[in-house]
Design a protein around this motif. Structure first.
Motif, PDB file in Angstrom:
ATOM      1  N   LEU A   3      -4.318   4.800  -9.998  1.00 18.04           N
ATOM      2  CA  LEU A   3      -3.146   5.732 -10.311  1.00 18.04           C
ATOM      3  C   LEU A   3      -3.115   6.221 -11.436  1.00 18.04           C
ATOM      4  CD1 LEU A   3      -0.154   6.140  -9.385  1.00 18.04           C
ATOM      5  CD2 LEU A   3       0.471   4.072 -10.682  1.00 18.04           C
ATOM      6  N   TRP A  23       2.513   2.075  -3.495  1.00 25.06           N
ATOM      7  CA  TRP A  23       1.544   2.720  -4.345  1.00 25.06           C
ATOM      8  C   TRP A  23       1.213   3.731  -4.240  1.00 25.06           C
ATOM      9  CZ3 TRP A  23       0.183   0.627  -8.763  1.00 25.06           C
ATOM     10  CH2 TRP A  23       0.149  -0.605  -9.097  1.00 25.06           C
ATOM     11  N   GLN A  24       1.142   4.186  -2.790  1.00 24.01           N
ATOM     12  CA  GLN A  24       1.023   5.680  -2.408  1.00 24.01           C
ATOM     13  C   GLN A  24       1.979   6.346  -2.719  1.00 24.01           C
ATOM     14  OE1 GLN A  24      -0.225   4.669   1.575  1.00 24.01           O
ATOM     15  NE2 GLN A  24      -2.626   5.101   1.306  1.00 24.01           N
ATOM     16  N   GLU A  25       3.168   6.161  -2.757  1.00 20.77           N
ATOM     17  CA  GLU A  25       4.437   6.894  -3.114  1.00 20.77           C
ATOM     18  C   GLU A  25       4.655   7.089  -4.498  1.00 20.77           C
ATOM     19  OE1 GLU A  25       7.685   4.311  -1.451  1.00 20.77           O
ATOM     20  OE2 GLU A  25       7.412   4.990   0.631  1.00 20.77           O
ATOM     21  N   GLY A  77      -7.194   0.201  -6.234  1.00 19.06           N
ATOM     22  CA  GLY A  77      -7.275   1.727  -6.207  1.00 19.06           C
ATOM     23  C   GLY A  77      -6.772   2.309  -7.659  1.00 19.06           C
ATOM     24  N   ALA A 130      -0.680   6.809  -6.113  1.00 21.75           N
ATOM     25  CA  ALA A 130      -2.030   6.206  -6.006  1.00 21.75           C
ATOM     26  C   ALA A 130      -2.962   6.580  -4.734  1.00 21.75           C
ATOM     27  CB  ALA A 130      -1.995   4.565  -5.950  1.00 21.75           C
ATOM     28  N   THR A 131      -4.217   6.321  -5.229  1.00 21.27           N
ATOM     29  CA  THR A 131      -5.415   6.458  -4.171  1.00 21.27           C
ATOM     30  C   THR A 131      -5.899   5.087  -4.035  1.00 21.27           C
ATOM     31  OG1 THR A 131      -6.050   8.640  -4.933  1.00 21.27           O
ATOM     32  CG2 THR A 131      -7.484   7.240  -3.604  1.00 21.27           C
ATOM     33  N   VAL A 132      -5.644   4.561  -2.551  1.00 19.11           N
ATOM     34  CA  VAL A 132      -5.890   3.107  -2.385  1.00 19.11           C
ATOM     35  C   VAL A 132      -7.605   3.053  -2.056  1.00 19.11           C
ATOM     36  CG1 VAL A 132      -5.631   1.092  -0.975  1.00 19.11           C
ATOM     37  CG2 VAL A 132      -3.667   2.510  -1.895  1.00 19.11           C
ATOM     38  N   ARG A 165       0.759  -1.161   0.022  1.00 18.87           N
ATOM     39  CA  ARG A 165       0.048  -0.089  -0.035  1.00 18.87           C
ATOM     40  C   ARG A 165       0.795   1.280  -0.137  1.00 18.87           C
ATOM     41  NH1 ARG A 165      -5.192   0.967   3.611  1.00 18.87           N
ATOM     42  NH2 ARG A 165      -5.688   2.876   2.904  1.00 18.87           N
ATOM     43  N   GLN A 166       2.002   1.054   1.014  1.00 22.63           N
ATOM     44  CA  GLN A 166       2.694   2.356   1.010  1.00 22.63           C
ATOM     45  C   GLN A 166       3.584   2.757  -0.532  1.00 22.63           C
ATOM     46  OE1 GLN A 166       5.596   2.078   4.056  1.00 22.63           O
ATOM     47  NE2 GLN A 166       6.568   4.167   3.750  1.00 22.63           N
TER      48      GLN A 166
END
Length: 161
Positions: free
Chosen positions: A115, A92-94, A113, A97-99, A89-90
């Motif tokens: 991206l 993707w967020q870096e 999510g 992305a919106t999870v 998750r981290q």
């Protein structure tokens, strides 16, 4: 003249048939190193070579916009599914992305999510010290067409060892 009886389908059946997507032709990728298998649509016409270390492979659509990546990895750090989900998750967020979905499952996790203008769906299974993971990434505009395909691969994915 004989009169033939005609059977009419109920309107809901006719409408349902009219909007069904054409059947998808699938092939199956089996990974010798980690023992997992996954069906993939034949429409992903550009399968990339297997990774040099034999952990997995990427499948790409003709236009390059849709990918299915599948791989196995030893759980050398003895992570739980929750820990692995948190790290993914981290990551993707870096990337920005919106999870929208992050859920630990018995023996694995799912993560999904958006991206930028793409949707991603990641599913991992932890069995016998091995994470077997696949990730779909595709344009959000393709969501109506690909939802059933992604669901099918998620249901029929067979983790390794």
């Amino acid at each position: 003249m004989r009169r033939r009886s005609r059977r009419l389908l109920p309107a809901t059946v006719v409408v349902g048939l009219a909007f069904q997507a054409p059947p998808v032709d699938y092939h199956t990728y089996r990974n010798a190193r980690f023992g997992y298998s996954i069906p993939y649509p034949a429409a992903l016409v550009r399968p990339q070579p297997e990774a040099p270390n034999g952990d997995g492979r990427r499948f790409v659509s003709a236009d390059g916009a849709t990918t299915l990546t599948v791989y196995g990895s030893h759980n050398a750090l003895d992570h739980t599914a929750h820990q692995q989900l948190t790290m993914s998750r981290q990551s993707w967020q870096e990337k920005g992305a919106t999870v929208t979905l992050a859920k630990v499952l018995p023996g694995g996790y799912v993560l999904s999510g958006t991206l930028h203008t793409s949707i991603f769906y990641e599913k991992a299974s932890l069995q016998n010290g091995v994470f077997s993971t696949f990730i779909w990434q595709y344009p959000a505009a393709q969501k109506p067409r690909l939802d059933a395909v992604v669901s099918y691969t998620a249901r029929t994915f067979r983790p390794g060892r």
